[in-house]
Design a protein around this motif. Structure first.
Motif, mmCIF file in Angstrom:
data_model
loop_
_atom_site.group_PDB
_atom_site.id
_atom_site.type_symbol
_atom_site.label_atom_id
_atom_site.label_comp_id
_atom_site.label_asym_id
_atom_site.label_seq_id
_atom_site.Cartn_x
_atom_site.Cartn_y
_atom_site.Cartn_z
ATOM 1 N N HIS A 14 -13.889 8.319 4.568
ATOM 2 C CA HIS A 14 -12.675 8.497 5.363
ATOM 3 C C HIS A 14 -11.474 8.590 4.441
ATOM 4 O O HIS A 14 -11.186 7.667 3.690
ATOM 5 C CB HIS A 14 -12.501 7.325 6.330
ATOM 6 N N ALA A 15 -10.777 9.710 4.502
ATOM 7 C CA ALA A 15 -9.564 9.877 3.705
ATOM 8 C C ALA A 15 -8.486 8.966 4.288
ATOM 9 O O ALA A 15 -8.284 8.935 5.491
ATOM 10 C CB ALA A 15 -9.115 11.328 3.739
ATOM 11 N N CYS A 16 -7.860 8.166 3.399
ATOM 12 C CA CYS A 16 -6.832 7.236 3.864
ATOM 13 C C CYS A 16 -5.453 7.790 3.516
ATOM 14 O O CYS A 16 -5.257 8.305 2.427
ATOM 15 C CB CYS A 16 -6.990 5.886 3.180
ATOM 16 N N LYS A 17 -4.499 7.599 4.435
ATOM 17 C CA LYS A 17 -3.119 8.011 4.139
ATOM 18 C C LYS A 17 -2.468 7.003 3.200
ATOM 19 O O LYS A 17 -1.694 7.367 2.326
ATOM 20 C CB LYS A 17 -2.303 8.133 5.429
ATOM 21 N N THR A 18 -2.810 5.720 3.388
ATOM 22 C CA THR A 18 -2.262 4.708 2.477
ATOM 23 C C THR A 18 -3.398 4.105 1.661
ATOM 24 O O THR A 18 -4.541 4.049 2.128
ATOM 25 C CB THR A 18 -1.552 3.579 3.260
ATOM 26 N N ILE A 19 -3.086 3.698 0.454
ATOM 27 C CA ILE A 19 -4.139 3.270 -0.469
ATOM 28 C C ILE A 19 -3.594 2.191 -1.402
ATOM 29 O O ILE A 19 -2.390 2.151 -1.677
ATOM 30 C CB ILE A 19 -4.615 4.504 -1.273
ATOM 31 N N SER A 20 -4.461 1.319 -1.873
ATOM 32 C CA SER A 20 -4.064 0.285 -2.826
ATOM 33 C C SER A 20 -4.196 0.861 -4.238
ATOM 34 O O SER A 20 -5.202 1.489 -4.559
ATOM 35 C CB SER A 20 -4.992 -0.929 -2.660
ATOM 36 N N ILE A 21 -3.151 0.691 -5.049
ATOM 37 C CA ILE A 21 -3.160 1.261 -6.394
ATOM 38 C C ILE A 21 -2.971 0.172 -7.442
ATOM 39 O O ILE A 21 -1.939 -0.505 -7.461
ATOM 40 C CB ILE A 21 -2.053 2.318 -6.561
ATOM 41 N N ASP A 22 -3.975 -0.014 -8.292
ATOM 42 C CA ASP A 22 -3.819 -0.836 -9.478
ATOM 43 C C ASP A 22 -3.296 0.080 -10.570
ATOM 44 O O ASP A 22 -3.731 1.230 -10.665
ATOM 45 C CB ASP A 22 -5.164 -1.432 -9.905
ATOM 46 N N CYS A 23 -2.372 -0.399 -11.357
ATOM 47 C CA CYS A 23 -1.748 0.498 -12.322
ATOM 48 C C CYS A 23 -1.425 -0.192 -13.635
ATOM 49 O O CYS A 23 -0.865 -1.277 -13.653
ATOM 50 C CB CYS A 23 -0.453 1.062 -11.728
ATOM 51 N N GLU A 24 -1.767 0.479 -14.729
ATOM 52 C CA GLU A 24 -1.512 -0.057 -16.067
ATOM 53 C C GLU A 24 -0.142 0.336 -16.608
ATOM 54 O O GLU A 24 0.295 -0.171 -17.629
ATOM 55 C CB GLU A 24 -2.556 0.464 -17.044
ATOM 56 N N ALA A 25 0.527 1.296 -15.929
ATOM 57 C CA ALA A 25 1.789 1.833 -16.456
ATOM 58 C C ALA A 25 2.939 0.865 -16.172
ATOM 59 O O ALA A 25 3.754 1.066 -15.272
ATOM 60 C CB ALA A 25 2.065 3.213 -15.864
ATOM 61 N N MET A 83 0.864 -1.177 0.000
ATOM 62 C CA MET A 83 0.000 0.000 0.000
ATOM 63 C C MET A 83 0.906 1.234 0.000
ATOM 64 O O MET A 83 1.872 1.317 0.739
ATOM 65 C CB MET A 83 -0.876 0.019 1.254
ATOM 66 N N ALA A 84 0.570 2.189 -0.864
ATOM 67 C CA ALA A 84 1.374 3.411 -0.975
ATOM 68 C C ALA A 84 0.740 4.535 -0.160
ATOM 69 O O ALA A 84 -0.480 4.604 -0.033
ATOM 70 C CB ALA A 84 1.455 3.830 -2.443
ATOM 71 N N GLU A 85 1.594 5.399 0.379
ATOM 72 C CA GLU A 85 1.086 6.641 0.967
ATOM 73 C C GLU A 85 0.795 7.550 -0.216
ATOM 74 O O GLU A 85 1.667 7.809 -1.026
ATOM 75 C CB GLU A 85 2.107 7.283 1.897
ATOM 76 N N LEU A 86 -0.460 7.992 -0.324
ATOM 77 C CA LEU A 86 -0.858 8.792 -1.487
ATOM 78 C C LEU A 86 -1.201 10.213 -1.100
ATOM 79 O O LEU A 86 -1.938 10.445 -0.153
ATOM 80 C CB LEU A 86 -2.074 8.166 -2.179
ATOM 81 N N LYS A 87 -0.629 11.153 -1.886
ATOM 82 C CA LYS A 87 -1.004 12.573 -1.736
ATOM 83 C C LYS A 87 -1.559 13.006 -3.084
ATOM 84 O O LYS A 87 -0.986 12.707 -4.127
ATOM 85 C CB LYS A 87 0.219 13.424 -1.384
#
Ligand code: SF4
Length: 104
Positions: A56-67, A1-5
């Motif tokens: 609820h805003a999450c500091k960490t989030i799961s990211i699926d990515c095509e790049a 899980m990434a910390e997302l801003k």
């Protein structure tokens, strides 16, 4: 899980630069720089709409990515520790980008 801003404050999921969506999809299967990526989960906030206290805003989030050319991408999953999404004022997902993209 990434910390997302996230700098896309006119997105309906944005709350104080954090994301309420729980998980996001980053597009850009042919991307070889950050401009070729986008947050496909972007949804423009409707006039007068608000982020309810239930979101609820999450500091960490799961990211699926095509790049897949990104050095942090493994099996269409992001493994970066920290991710910055930018595109303030975007009116669709093409106006957003993953600023953390680094070509492998
Ligand atoms: S850092 Fe790379 S793998 Fe992670 S979301 Fe951005 S483009 Fe995708």
């Amino acid at each position: 899980m990434a910390e997302l801003k996230c700098g896309v404050e006119n997105c309906t999921y944005n709350q104080d630069k954090y994301c309420c969506k729980g998980d996001i999809m980053v597009g850009g299967k042919h991307a070889d720089n950050s401009c070729g990526t986008c947050c496909e989960s972007f949804a423009q906030r409707q006039e007068g709409a608000y982020t309810s206290s239930l979101d609820h805003a999450c500091k960490t989030i799961s990211i699926d990515c095509e790049a897949t050319k990104c050095m942090y991408n493994s099996n269409y999953k992001c493994h970066a520790e920290h991710v910055d999404i930018k595109g303030c004022g975007a009116c669709d997902c093409q106006g957003t980008e993953c600023a953390t993209f680094r070509e492998a």
